[in-house]
Scaffold this motif. Structure first.
Motif, PDB file in Angstrom:
ATOM      1  N   TYR A   1      79.571 -13.820 -36.492  1.00 52.79           N
ATOM      2  CA  TYR A   1      80.500 -14.852 -37.014  1.00 52.79           C
ATOM      3  C   TYR A   1      81.939 -14.874 -36.109  1.00 52.79           C
ATOM      4  N   GLY A   2      81.861 -13.788 -35.224  1.00 55.00           N
ATOM      5  CA  GLY A   2      83.198 -13.614 -34.442  1.00 55.00           C
ATOM      6  C   GLY A   2      83.491 -14.703 -33.555  1.00 55.00           C
ATOM      7  N   CYS A   3      82.550 -15.492 -33.102  1.00 48.25           N
ATOM      8  CA  CYS A   3      82.667 -16.442 -31.932  1.00 48.25           C
ATOM      9  C   CYS A   3      83.106 -17.634 -32.805  1.00 48.25           C
TER      10      CYS A   3
ATOM     11  N   ILE B   1      75.825 -22.692 -30.061  1.00 49.97           N
ATOM     12  CA  ILE B   1      75.340 -21.943 -30.816  1.00 49.97           C
ATOM     13  C   ILE B   1      75.642 -20.387 -30.449  1.00 49.97           C
ATOM     14  N   GLU B   2      75.939 -19.790 -31.545  1.00 49.20           N
ATOM     15  CA  GLU B   2      76.271 -18.415 -31.727  1.00 49.20           C
ATOM     16  C   GLU B   2      75.258 -17.603 -32.231  1.00 49.20           C
ATOM     17  N   GLY B   3      74.964 -16.127 -31.502  1.00 46.02           N
ATOM     18  CA  GLY B   3      74.128 -15.310 -32.215  1.00 46.02           C
ATOM     19  C   GLY B   3      72.582 -15.435 -31.676  1.00 46.02           C
TER      20      GLY B   3
ATOM     21  N   VAL C   1      76.885 -19.400 -27.090  1.00 50.34           N
ATOM     22  CA  VAL C   1      78.365 -19.139 -27.005  1.00 50.34           C
ATOM     23  C   VAL C   1      78.121 -17.702 -27.248  1.00 50.34           C
ATOM     24  N   GLY C   2      78.874 -16.445 -26.501  1.00 51.30           N
ATOM     25  CA  GLY C   2      78.713 -15.267 -26.765  1.00 51.30           C
ATOM     26  C   GLY C   2      77.820 -14.563 -26.436  1.00 51.30           C
ATOM     27  N   SER C   3      77.946 -13.136 -26.373  1.00 57.17           N
ATOM     28  CA  SER C   3      77.125 -12.266 -25.719  1.00 57.17           C
ATOM     29  C   SER C   3      75.534 -12.255 -26.472  1.00 57.17           C
ATOM     30  N   CYS C   4      75.633 -12.493 -27.837  1.00 60.03           N
ATOM     31  CA  CYS C   4      74.520 -12.449 -28.612  1.00 60.03           C
ATOM     32  C   CYS C   4      73.673 -13.700 -28.324  1.00 60.03           C
ATOM     33  N   ALA C   5      74.118 -14.598 -28.200  1.00 59.81           N
ATOM     34  CA  ALA C   5      73.414 -16.002 -27.884  1.00 59.81           C
ATOM     35  C   ALA C   5      73.082 -16.039 -26.463  1.00 59.81           C
TER      36      ALA C   5
ATOM     37  N   CYS D   1      82.419 -11.387 -25.952  1.00 60.46           N
ATOM     38  CA  CYS D   1      82.146 -10.998 -27.226  1.00 60.46           C
ATOM     39  C   CYS D   1      83.484 -10.415 -27.913  1.00 60.46           C
ATOM     40  N   PRO D   2      84.099 -11.611 -28.723  1.00 59.43           N
ATOM     41  CA  PRO D   2      83.646 -12.805 -28.771  1.00 59.43           C
ATOM     42  C   PRO D   2      84.303 -13.556 -27.102  1.00 59.43           C
ATOM     43  N   PRO D   3      83.772 -14.782 -26.816  1.00 60.74           N
ATOM     44  CA  PRO D   3      84.602 -15.456 -25.676  1.00 60.74           C
ATOM     45  C   PRO D   3      85.870 -15.505 -25.750  1.00 60.74           C
TER      46      PRO D   3
HETATM   47 FE1  SF4 Z   1      79.906 -11.560 -32.642  1.00 65.06          FE
HETATM   48 FE2  SF4 Z   1      80.110 -10.919 -30.351  1.00 65.06          FE
HETATM   49 FE3  SF4 Z   1      78.006 -11.885 -31.239  1.00 65.06          FE
HETATM   50 FE4  SF4 Z   1      80.032 -13.420 -30.972  1.00 65.06          FE
HETATM   51  S1  SF4 Z   1      79.090 -12.553 -29.303  1.00 65.06           S
HETATM   52  S2  SF4 Z   1      78.702 -13.097 -32.576  1.00 65.06           S
HETATM   53  S3  SF4 Z   1      81.893 -11.950 -31.374  1.00 65.06           S
HETATM   54  S4  SF4 Z   1      78.954  -9.821 -31.775  1.00 65.06           S
END
Ligand code: SF4
Length: 170
Positions: free
Chosen positions: A17-19, A59-61, A85-89, A139-141
């Motif tokens: 949930y950081g993003c 979308i995050e994750g 959005v972000g490295s996870c997604a 991570c996060p952006p």
């Molecule tokens: Fe958390 Fe980083 Fe994944 Fe965003 S990209 S949800 S900040 S771990």
């Protein structure tokens, strides 16, 4: 005469949930834009929002359960533009790193014998399941990358891919 609002959704799959926290810091800015409406936001309430039609879905994750694989397809069906959005997604995140180990072994390491209501699978980026229109790296952006992407989409243009170095000085 009322202007048509641009509907934004922010969704979360397996993530920290950081993003969304970064997005939360933009909320005040968004409130200053009269034709933007946040139609759904998983951090605030997670209740069949994926069925809501939106103009832009953030979308995050990573996709890490069978249920999320279905969820992300539903979000795509109901969104005109999808932004990962972000490295996870975008890349699968740290949860996708141990690809060589069996899922059962990974699962046991983290959750032991805990019973869960979902069906786990190896974590993957969302682009393995749906068409993604744009990626925001990090991570996060960085907040500025969020603002650049959103602002560009809101004026009906298309953001350029942001080159994302390992560190900002690189
Ligand atoms: Fe958390 Fe980083 Fe994944 Fe965003 S990209 S949800 S900040 S771990």
């Amino acid at each position: 005469m009322s202007e048509k609002k641009i509907r934004i959704g922010f969704y979360a799959l397996t993530s920290c949930y950081g993003c969304q926290l970064q997005f939360a810091m933009m909320d005040e800015i968004l409130q200053l834009i009269p034709n933007v409406e946040i139609a759904c936001w998983f951090m605030l309430e997670r209740d069949s929002y994926e069925d809501e039609p939106v103009d832009i879905a953030f979308i995050e994750g990573s996709v890490s359960t069978e249920e999320e694989a279905e969820l992300v397809k539903k979000i795509r069906e109901n969104a005109k533009i999808v932004v990962a959005v972000g490295s996870c997604a975008v890349q699968g995140g740290v949860q996708s790193w141990e690809k060589d180990k069996p899922l059962e072994e990974l699962w046991k390491t983290v959750y032991g014998d805990a019973k869960v209501k979902f069906q786990p699978k190896m974590a993957e980026p969302i682009s393995n399941y749906i068409k993604v229109d744009y990626n925001i790296y990090g991570c996060p952006p960085e907040k500025r990358d969020f603002l650049y992407t959103l602002g560009t989409l809101l004026i009906g243009s298309w953001p350029e891919d942001i080159d994302y170095p390992v560190c900002l000085e690189c």
